[in-house]
Structure formats: C-alpha cells, structure tokens
Enzyme design. Structure first.
Site, PDB file in Angstrom:
ATOM      1  N   ASP A   1      40.921 -24.567  -6.493  1.00 51.63           N
ATOM      2  CA  ASP A   1      39.744 -24.505  -7.350  1.00 51.63           C
ATOM      3  C   ASP A   1      38.611 -23.736  -6.664  1.00 51.63           C
ATOM      4  O   ASP A   1      38.372 -23.911  -5.462  1.00 51.63           O
ATOM      5  CB  ASP A   1      39.297 -25.941  -7.656  1.00 51.63           C
ATOM      6  CG  ASP A   1      38.190 -26.025  -8.682  1.00 51.63           C
ATOM      7  OD1 ASP A   1      38.399 -25.548  -9.800  1.00 51.63           O
ATOM      8  OD2 ASP A   1      37.119 -26.571  -8.350  1.00 51.63           O
TER       9      ASP A   1
ATOM     10  N   GLU B   1      42.087 -19.685  -7.941  1.00 56.91           N
ATOM     11  CA  GLU B   1      41.185 -19.569  -9.072  1.00 56.91           C
ATOM     12  C   GLU B   1      39.959 -18.831  -8.537  1.00 56.91           C
ATOM     13  O   GLU B   1      39.056 -19.430  -7.957  1.00 56.91           O
ATOM     14  CB  GLU B   1      40.768 -20.927  -9.621  1.00 56.91           C
ATOM     15  CG  GLU B   1      39.916 -20.788 -10.885  1.00 56.91           C
ATOM     16  CD  GLU B   1      38.810 -21.813 -11.027  1.00 56.91           C
ATOM     17  OE1 GLU B   1      38.317 -22.009 -12.151  1.00 56.91           O
ATOM     18  OE2 GLU B   1      38.397 -22.409 -10.012  1.00 56.91           O
TER      19      GLU B   1
END
Length: 606
Positions: A245, A321
């Site tokens: 993330d 990401e």
C-alpha cells in the site's frame, strides 16, 4: 461503415489483418508465475460473510474459493484483514501479525491459504507500511514517551512553527482532506489537543491519510527491521506475495519542505484525447507528486525486501501500489532487484478513446521492457469508481472520487458494454492483470448510498464534498432471490445493496451464455490456452492511426476493440474466439462478421 482492408481489398472481401513492428518482445514462457498471472482482488468485508454479522470474513472467502478457481484466476489478493480499529477499513493496522476478530482468526487464515493452494490459487496479502493505526502499540508508546524519545522516533513527530509552535511543521494536506498534521499535548502521556482548559500543546505528528493513521519514519532502522520481520512472518505461513500500500509514499523529502500542490486518491483530470500535444509517455495525470511521494529512498527499502523474499522458494512477489508518472518513473519500482509488479494506473485512468489507449499501452510496454519487467494492467479496485460505471459517464475520462445520487448518473447499459470491452482489451495484452471482486459480474458503482451509512474517512474529512469509496465496496450478490443476495446466512450487509444487484447475482449468470461472468470465464480460459500473458504485441497497421479502433496481434490472436459508433467489418471466414458482446454474423457459406460499437473481439490470426 469501417472496414478492415488494405488499398487492394474490395468492398465485399476485406483483406486479412496486417501487423506492424513488434512493440513488446515479451519474456518468452514466463517462468515466474507473476509475469503473466491474472490476480483477483478480494475486499474481505464485502466478498462473503461466513458468520452472519453482515461483514465479510475469511471463512466467507474460503467458502467461495471454488468460484475463483472456476473463474480461472491464478491468484487472489486479500485486502487487509489484520487487527484494526477499522477507521479506514483495515488500512489502519494495529497488529500486523494477527487477524482482526471481525474477519476471523489466524487459524481461519491458515485454512484459507491451504484451501486456495489446494485449488492451484496463490495468495497475495496486503501490507500497509506507510502508516500504522494510532492504536498500534508503537504509537501508544510514542504518546506515552516524551519528546525526543526512541519511541517517538519511529514516527514523524515534529515541533510546530510560530512563536509557540501553534502552526503545523509544514503546509501539507491529507489525501483524505484537511491538514496532514495533528498536534498532541506536551510531554509524556500525550494525547491529541482538544483545546480544553489547562492543556499544554506540544509536538505535531504527520498523517498523509486520516489522523488515526500516523506515518512511520522510514529513516529509522528499527522501522525497517520490524517490517522485514513482518514479511517473514507471513512468508513462513506460505503466502505467495505482498501488495504494498502507498508504495511510493514511505520516504519523505529531507526537511519536509512546504508544497503548494494538492494530493488525492487519484490525481489530476483526464487528458483531452483530441489535444495534439497530449503526452507521448502515456501520462494521464494519475501520478501523485510532491515531496511526500516517489522519493528515491524508497528503492533501497524494496531492494532489501527483494532479498528477504529471495530467501524463500516459490517465486514470492511484491506488487507496488504506486501512483507514479511518467511511466519511466514507475518502471524503477520493478527493476530486477526491487519489486516484481507495479499497478499501471496510467492505463486505468486513460480515457475511452483509441489514440490515448494505444499511446499508454505502447509507453507502458516500452518502459517495462527497459527493466525486464511485465506490465501490470488494472481497471478497477477498492479505491476508484468501478469501471462499469466510470465508462458510462457522459465524459468517460472523468475520475470522480465516488458518485452521489444528486450527481450526473452513469448510463448503466453503456457503462457495462464498455467495461466488458475494456476488460477484454486488457486481458489480451501481454503481462499480468488484476481483477476487482464483482467486476466479473459486471457490478456497477452504488451511486445512491445514504450519507448516514457511509464509512469512508474521505467523506467525513471533506465534510461530505467527496462521496468517497464506499460505492465500490458494497457487498457482493451471490444469489438473486436470497436476503442480502446471499452475501451471508442472515441477509445482513454492512452497506446496503441496490435493487439492481438481483440481476447481477452470480447464480443468475452462471451457465448463461453471453453473461458477464461467462464472458470472463471464456476470456480467462482462452488467455491461458493461447498464452497471451507471456506473448508479444504488434499493432495492426490498418488501424495504427484510427480514431475508433485499437487492434493488435498477440501470438496467434488478434485483439480488436471498436470504440467508434459504426460497426467494423471483419474478413470473411475469420474465427472469433471470444467477444465482449454480440457480434453480427451473416448466414453465407463463408460468413462475414461485424463488430458493433464498444465491443472487443479476439480473433484467430490469419
């Protein structure tokens, strides 16, 4: 009517497709699984509910693994299921080595992993290294300790500006809206300042997201060591990889300088595809910029993580990401000694128009070829409006952060038709692809959620100016006639489902020829059989400058997407392998087919 023909072809017999120069050399037979895998994102709280509390859980995921295996995906990515106060749907982690009771237990995870592997489905888990929850033991220790302590050094605590430190250390704003800094009281036993009488304000801490998500200080060796141990904990259990993330946000520029730009979940606005000056590097404005993103220091972190994964058998993978542009910058994350995949958000945010799509595809393949990495294609996830709705907007290049009931509404039929065409285009490309749960059912965004059920912190921190991401996170419909559409045994769902979900339910589509679910199954089976993920790409010369068609050859398959308003006539006798929608074919001895608007077909190359 547009025809596929050359200068020597007649009007009644279009010529075979001619292909041009090779754009992408491809990795050959893709010895590492992640190079050509199709990976399915499961958002656990909305996938399937095993215990009837209205929230999806790990036993619910396990109960639906046959659905994923029958669909034909290679792996599943699980969004966070760790212990968390759930202020940001689990992306505020309080314990990286345990399962939140909302989702089950570590034993439930072990069972899910074993059952997935028994079906030949790999498992990728989410890792959230930019920040923790404010309930994490480390942050609680930081509040309990005084300024300058080792406990506070794990996070980004700073003195404020102004005569009494009353101003934040810099002018950064949170991605969720509002300031990126929160002030705490002075000394040991600190707590967020409330303005109560007798408080003595002290330092500020940084949070690029919600105030309940304090950013870690990745210049601290203790932070780096802790996360390497977290990696080993899950690798020892047998996971096949990690989706990272905010992979571009962990390291901040030295000195934390002021910056007058703005940050959001999806930066920028769509490029005008008619603009002759549009970037040739595929940029769409999707990159997060500023001194808090894409700093060179992140790459040493991923080199060290790469070394950790290399200690384990089985080609474990890291996927970034990273909202980074241009694509040459994104490719730095997947150099041979760093990560293995990086989501191609430039592709996700490209307008539904032939020229920009060709540009971003070519630029993506070139950039990744430079570092020997696959391109990782994606159209939807838990942070963006579902592409079945996004492509149905009056301007299909818009990227709103959610849609309210009072906003202009997507055209549901048009959006689904384009979404199916876009997915078939994506799955025909060499490289790996990610699917978001429910897109195989054609689910649209829920655009009529009442404000009082919303949970996304972006809605609250913007005082309701942004609808946020709840609309793409609504629980899935499994059974058309069951309460809650079969999401769980009680019919309860943590977010309400729209009535339209009945016609999208999995049982209403399974075995139905031409349904979105069966189209996905056929595409994935053909993709595997034709080895398209490890293939090559050459543009079909007839359409290299077309305003309406994207067409390329990958191995022995021609992928043709008609984005125009008129049908495209195919050569007589051509074999259609898969189509995103109905293809019109005459009844002659050597039939001729027409590809309607907003439709993609896979053809046997001539």
């Amino acid at each position: 009517m547009t025809r596929i023909d050359s200068t020597t072809a007649t009007a009644t017999a279009p010529a075979p497709l001619s292909t041009g120069a090779l754009v992408h050399a491809g990795p050959g037979e893709a010895p590492e699984w992640w190079r050509d895998a199709v990976i399915y994102q499961v958002y656990p709280r909305s996938f399937a509910d095993g215990d009837g509390d209205g929230v999806g859980d790990l036993p619910g995921v396990t109960s639906k693994l046959d659905h994923l295996a029958e669909l034909g995906v290679d792996a599943v990515w699980l969004s966070p299921f760790y212990r968390s106060p759930q202020k940001d749907a689990g992306y505020d982690v309080a314990d990286y080595r345990d399962v939140d009771p909302l989702f089950g237990t570590l034993a439930d995870f072990d069972e899910l992993l074993a059952q997935a592997h028994a079906r030949g489905v790999r498992v990728v888990v989410d890792l959230v290294p930019n920040h923790t929850s404010d309930q994490h033991a480390w942050f609680q220790a930081a509040l309990a300790a005084p300024e300058g302590s080792p406990e506070r050094a794990r996070y980004v605590f700073r003195d404020g500006k102004g005569e009494r430190g009353e101003l934040p250390p810099n002018n950064w704003q949170s991605i969720f809206g509002g300031p990126a800094w929160t002030r705490v009281t002075a000394g040991a036993g600190a707590r967020p300042v409330t303005g109560a009488e007798g408080e003595t304000p002290g330092q500020w801490y940084l949070h690029l997201f919600d105030s309940s998500q304090p950013d870690l200080d990745w210049t601290n060796p203790e932070v780096r060591e802790e996360f390497e141990q977290v990696l080993r904990f899950w690798l020892d259990k047998g996971v096949d990889g990690f989706r990272v993330d905010v992979a571009h946000g962990m390291v901040k520029a030295d000195g934390l300088p002021d910056w007058d730009g703005t940050v959001s979940m999806v930066e920028g606005t769509a490029d005008d595809e008619t603009d002759p000056g549009a970037p040739e590097d595929g940029s769409t404005g999707a990159g997060n910029s500023g001194p808090m993103f894409d700093q060179d220091g992140v790459h040493e972190i991923y080199r060290s993580w790469h070394r950790v994964l290399a200690e384990y058998d089985g080609d474990r993978a890291l996927v970034a990401e990273a909202w980074v542009e241009p694509l040459s910058r994104l490719a730095r994350y997947v150099r041979p000694d760093e990560m293995h995949q990086a989501f191609n958000f430039s592709f996700l945010t490209t307008a539904w128009s032939a020229a920009p799509l060709r540009t971003v595809i070519a630029a993506s393949l070139r950039a990744n070829d430079e570092v020997g990495a696959p391109t990782t294609w994606v159209l939807s996830n838990h942070d963006v409006v579902r592409h079945a709705s996004r492509l149905g907007l009056a301007d299909p290049g818009l990227r709103p952060n959610g849609i309210f009931a009072h906003d202009p509404q997507p055209d549901e039929e048009l959006g689904l038709r384009r979404a199916r065409a876009a997915t078939l285009l994506m799955l025909g490309l060499p490289g790996s692809s990610y699917l978001y749960q429910g897109e195989e059912l054609g689910l649209p965004e829920h655009t009529a959620l009442p404000d009082d059920v919303r949970e996304d912190p972006a809605f609250f921190r913007t005082q309701g100016a942004e609808a946020g991401r709840d609309g793409c996170r609504v629980p899935l419909p499994w059974h058309a006639d069951a309460p809650g559409y079969g999401f769980g045994p009680t019919g309860r769902t943590w977010l309400p489902q729209p009535e339209s979900y009945a016609r999208y339910a999995a049982d209403a589509q399974r075995g139905v020829e031409g349904s979105t679910y069966e189209t996905y199954r056929a595409a994935l089976a053909t993709r595997r059989a034709e080895r398209l993920g490890s293939g090559t790409l050459a543009w079909v010369e007839d359409y290299s400058d077309s305003a309406d068609v994207v067409a390329f050859r990958n191995r022995d398959v021609v992928v043709l997407a008609n984005l125009g308003t008129e049908p495209v006539v195919l050569p007589r006798g051509v074999e259609v392998l898969v189509a995103s929608g109905p293809v019109l074919t005459d009844r002659s001895a050597v039939p001729q087919s027409r590809v309607p608007s907003d439709t993609t077909v896979w053809l046997r190359a001539l």
